[in-house]
Design a protein around this motif. Structure first.
Motif, PDB file in Angstrom:
ATOM      1  N   ARG A   1     -10.738   6.559  -7.256  1.00 31.63           N
ATOM      2  CA  ARG A   1     -10.929   6.008  -5.914  1.00 31.63           C
ATOM      3  C   ARG A   1     -11.773   4.734  -5.964  1.00 31.63           C
ATOM      4  O   ARG A   1     -12.976   4.779  -6.174  1.00 31.63           O
ATOM      5  N   GLY A   2     -11.095   3.608  -5.783  1.00 32.70           N
ATOM      6  CA  GLY A   2     -11.802   2.329  -5.762  1.00 32.70           C
ATOM      7  C   GLY A   2     -12.491   1.991  -7.051  1.00 32.70           C
ATOM      8  O   GLY A   2     -13.489   1.262  -7.056  1.00 32.70           O
TER       9      GLY A   2
ATOM     10  N   TRP B   1       0.834  -1.201   0.000  1.00 26.04           N
ATOM     11  CA  TRP B   1       0.000   0.000   0.000  1.00 26.04           C
ATOM     12  C   TRP B   1       0.866   1.248   0.000  1.00 26.04           C
ATOM     13  O   TRP B   1       0.611   2.211  -0.750  1.00 26.04           O
TER      14      TRP B   1
ATOM     15  N   PRO C   1     -11.940   5.054  -0.683  1.00 23.18           N
ATOM     16  CA  PRO C   1     -13.398   4.987  -0.845  1.00 23.18           C
ATOM     17  C   PRO C   1     -13.824   5.711  -2.112  1.00 23.18           C
ATOM     18  O   PRO C   1     -13.077   6.545  -2.646  1.00 23.18           O
ATOM     19  N   PRO C   2     -15.030   5.419  -2.625  1.00 26.11           N
ATOM     20  CA  PRO C   2     -15.483   6.049  -3.880  1.00 26.11           C
ATOM     21  C   PRO C   2     -15.411   7.565  -3.834  1.00 26.11           C
ATOM     22  O   PRO C   2     -15.578   8.183  -2.785  1.00 26.11           O
TER      23      PRO C   2
ATOM     24  N   THR D   1      -3.447  -1.463  -5.757  1.00 27.77           N
ATOM     25  CA  THR D   1      -3.841  -1.771  -4.378  1.00 27.77           C
ATOM     26  C   THR D   1      -4.177  -0.496  -3.617  1.00 27.77           C
ATOM     27  O   THR D   1      -5.172  -0.432  -2.887  1.00 27.77           O
TER      28      THR D   1
ATOM     29  N   THR E   1     -11.202  -3.471  -9.624  1.00 34.36           N
ATOM     30  CA  THR E   1     -10.429  -4.425  -8.834  1.00 34.36           C
ATOM     31  C   THR E   1      -8.942  -4.165  -9.060  1.00 34.36           C
ATOM     32  O   THR E   1      -8.536  -3.505 -10.032  1.00 34.36           O
TER      33      THR E   1
ATOM     34  N   LYS F   1      -7.486   1.009  -4.993  1.00 31.98           N
ATOM     35  CA  LYS F   1      -8.646   0.219  -4.596  1.00 31.98           C
ATOM     36  C   LYS F   1      -9.026   0.480  -3.152  1.00 31.98           C
ATOM     37  O   LYS F   1     -10.213   0.413  -2.776  1.00 31.98           O
ATOM     38  N   ALA F   2      -8.051   0.825  -2.322  1.00 36.22           N
ATOM     39  CA  ALA F   2      -8.322   1.039  -0.895  1.00 36.22           C
ATOM     40  C   ALA F   2      -9.007   2.374  -0.625  1.00 36.22           C
ATOM     41  O   ALA F   2      -9.546   2.580   0.466  1.00 36.22           O
TER      42      ALA F   2
END
Length: 675
Positions: free
Chosen positions: A231-232, A177, A284-285, A278, A235, A281-282
């Motif tokens: 953001r996210g 991360w 938030p939208p 990674t 996948t 993906k972590a």
């Protein structure tokens, strides 16, 4: 690296030579930072010509406050940065201050580069000084409007918005991360495009921490492109694949992002791509885009919108989009992007969708996908037509996007001033069938041409549809269009040796091109097909010449070279028609693009089985997605290449035609006939 390491006189210093490993590390970091994209003049430049020397500057950068030109960052000591000491270089990269002390414009993303570690900064400096050849090329002065041409105000900007603190790993997160956060926030300077800007054109957040962190990478519109929220978004696997190849199951890169992938992310190590994905993906939208579904969307082949054939937008989509993006919006994997679940389609601000539709686009050529596919611009269509089609796309397949208005298209057209195709062939609009009293029959006739195999399985003996040869349901110039055709029937046919009706001609295609069985002349389906032809006739008279009719001609004196045809096929045709001519199927086994030989292809009695007929068709219509020609990017091979590849595929094994003994009873048989 952005727009502005200006080469100005400074006290000459000579950096100690770095070892080869450090220089190579710096080369990798320069790719991660995408230095070459901004610091290399675009192909053509202001006066035309080839792309400029790498890293020598000269690329124009449009800002809301005027135009900047990127600078020469090669180690030339007069026009480049060859006299920069490391300290001066480090100050420019972290604080936006050039060697002579003047401020750089923040189009150079020094607020992001400030997060680099000292070791990475040293390595990057070593590469620029020792890994690049010096190029003597003077820098162009900026063209900023007053008062923004007065650089003293940048000191105040830096005081208010610049944080020079290097990246600090978060001890609560794992190394993967943290590596991703470092690359995204620093060298990758992703926020420069994807983070919303404030009133002073500052990024609202430089990272994900703190109260402002919700703004980071939440999406922004840049130069009429929508840089989406990262953001996210997808996948980890989807994001890493996109950064490596320029494509994934949701989208293909466009606009400035295509350049980022071309010059930067495709060259990154797999572990760095996974780290970036990674980290993203972590998050938030984002606040500016539609929510990302908890479960990735699955496009179901064959799931067609209910109004696909009953709305103007749906029929416009059928005519101009289906050949590449398919009726179910699934696209063609590794060739044309899907529209179902595509973030450019889903975005609240449809700027990217409008931009591409008006000006066209092209997939990025990467090591994984070296063949780039182009989408032509559709500026030839009226604002209302484009609004109908885009509104249909944004509302279909669960996309849930708001409608696009004609006024929205008009404003984007004015801003972009796209080139408009001026060919004389006027493509009939399928959407206009809905205004006819016979609309239901006409739409059925059109669908019988578009989906012949599915709708008439008892009459089609292979994998072809009428539209396989009559492109876009018979509406493309030189693609065997149906425009005006019915005016020429009944008419004498040399192959039959008699006068034939339109019904005879249609059944000839069923028996030959589709290796099937004829339709009863009085059947509802035959009447629907004829009605569609008659609607396409317009005001055409038997003595008229229709522009774009047929497939054109090609010089029969050109001698085919089968070996070159084999190579052309492998390079240009196999991606859609299969390595061994077997065609391309979608997940459920249905054909996307037809086979060109074998049992599921046309038989030897078809016109396409003749070398020079096939060559004329190929010359003007294949491959699609080759360039920006309206409406399919079709054609582009030379006459010789077209003849070569036509000879190659037309003479491959294919079904026999038992009735061949009846052909040309009175007239001379063409020399390139297969029998």
């Amino acid at each position: 690296m952005g727009a502005a390491l200006l080469a100005l006189t400074s006290v000459p210093t000579q950096a100690a030579p770095a070892d080869g490993a450090t220089v190579e590390r710096g080369r990798y970091l320069a790719k991660a930072g995408d230095c070459v994209a901004c610091h290399t003049a675009e192909k053509g430049g202001d006066k035309g010509g080839d792309k400029g020397a790498a890293m020598a500057g000269g690329r124009s950068l449009e800002t809301p406050f005027g135009k900047l030109y990127s600078t020469n960052i090669t180690p030339d000591r007069e026009t480049g940065i060859g006299k920069y000491s490391f300290e001066q270089f480090d100050r420019a990269m972290r604080k936006g201050v050039a060697a002579d002390g003047h401020n750089l414009y923040p189009a150079m993303p020094y607020p992001s580069y400030a997060r680099m570690t000292a070791e990475d900064m040293q390595a990057l400096y070593a590469y620029l000084m020792q890994g690049l050849a010096p190029v003597k090329q003077a820098n162009k002065p900026s063209e900023m409007h007053w008062p923004f041409n007065m650089r003293w105000g940048l000191s105040l900007w830096n005081w208010a918005f610049l944080d020079t603190t290097p990246f600090k790993p978060d001890p609560k997160k794992d190394p993967l991360w943290n590596r991703g956060a470092y690359l995204v926030q620093g060298l990758g300077h992703c926020g420069a495009c994807h983070t919303p800007r404030g009133v002073a054109f500052q990024e609202k957040a430089m990272g994900d921490a703190g109260p402002k962190g919700r703004h980071f990478l939440a999406g922004e519109t840049v130069e009429h492109w929508r840089a989406l929220s990262l953001r996210g978004l997808w996948t980890v696997e989807d994001t890493a694949l996109f950064l490596k190849t320029g494509q994934n199951r949701y989208a293909a890169a466009s606009g400035n992002m295509a350049e980022v992938i071309l010059h930067s992310t495709q060259h990154l190590k797999e572990e760095d791509l996974v780290a970036i994905a990674t980290y993203l993906k972590a998050l938030p939208p984002g606040e500016n885009e539609l929510p990302v579904p908890a479960v990735p969307r699955k496009v179901v082949a064959g799931a067609l919108p209910e109004n696909l054939y009953s709305s103007r937008g749906g029929l416009g989509y059928v005519q101009f989009c289906v050949d590449c993006h398919r009726q179910d919006g699934s696209g063609v994997p590794k060739v044309f992007p899907p529209l179902a679940g595509n973030p450019a389609v889903l975005a609240r601000d449809p700027a990217t969708l409008l931009h591409i539709v008006l000006t066209g686009g092209q997939t990025v050529a990467t090591a994984a996908h070296p063949r780039a596919f182009a989408m032509p611009g559709f500026a030839r269509l009226k604002d209302a037509e484009l609004a109908e089609i885009m509104s249909f796309v944004r509302a279909s397949w669960g996309n849930g996007g708001a409608a696009v208005s004609a006024d929205h298209v008009k404003k984007m057209r004015a801003a972009l001033d796209p080139k408009v195709d001026t060919s004389t062939f006027e493509t009939p609009r399928l959407a206009d069938m809905l205004a006819s009293p016979k609309a239901q029959q006409l739409v059925r006739g059109m669908r019988l041409h578009l989906e012949t195999r599915d709708l008439l399985p008892q009459h089609v003996g292979n994998a072809l549809n009428c539209t396989s040869c009559h492109l876009n349901a018979g509406t493309v110039a030189d693609g065997s269009p149906f425009v005006g055709v019915s005016a020429f029937f009944p008419g004498y046919a040399p192959r039959a040796g008699r006068v034939i009706t339109l019904e005879d001609r249609i059944n000839g295609c069923f028996k030959r091109s589709m290796n099937g069985k004829p339709l009863p002349p009085d059947s509802p389906d035959m009447k629907a097909m004829v009605a569609y032809f008659d609607w396409m006739k317009r005001e055409t008279r038997p003595e008229d010449k229709v522009p774009g009719r047929g497939v054109g001609k090609i010089d029969r004196n050109i001698q085919p070279n089968t070996e070159n045809g084999r190579k052309v096929y492998a390079d240009q045709c196999a991606v859609c028609h299969g390595k061994d001519g077997e065609g391309l199927r979608q997940a459920d086994g249905r054909y996307v693009y037809p086979p060109l030989w074998g049992d599921a292809s046309f038989n030897i009695g078809a016109g396409m089985a003749r070398t020079y007929t096939a060559a004329a068709f190929v010359k003007r219509n294949m491959p699609i997605g080759f360039h920006g020609r309206f409406p399919l990017g079709q054609g582009g091979l030379s006459d010789q290449e077209a003849v070569d590849v036509a000879e190659y595929f037309s003479h491959q094994p294919r079904p026999d035609f038992p009735e061949k003994v009846k052909d040309w009873p009175k007239d001379k048989k063409p020399a390139d006939a297969r029998y």
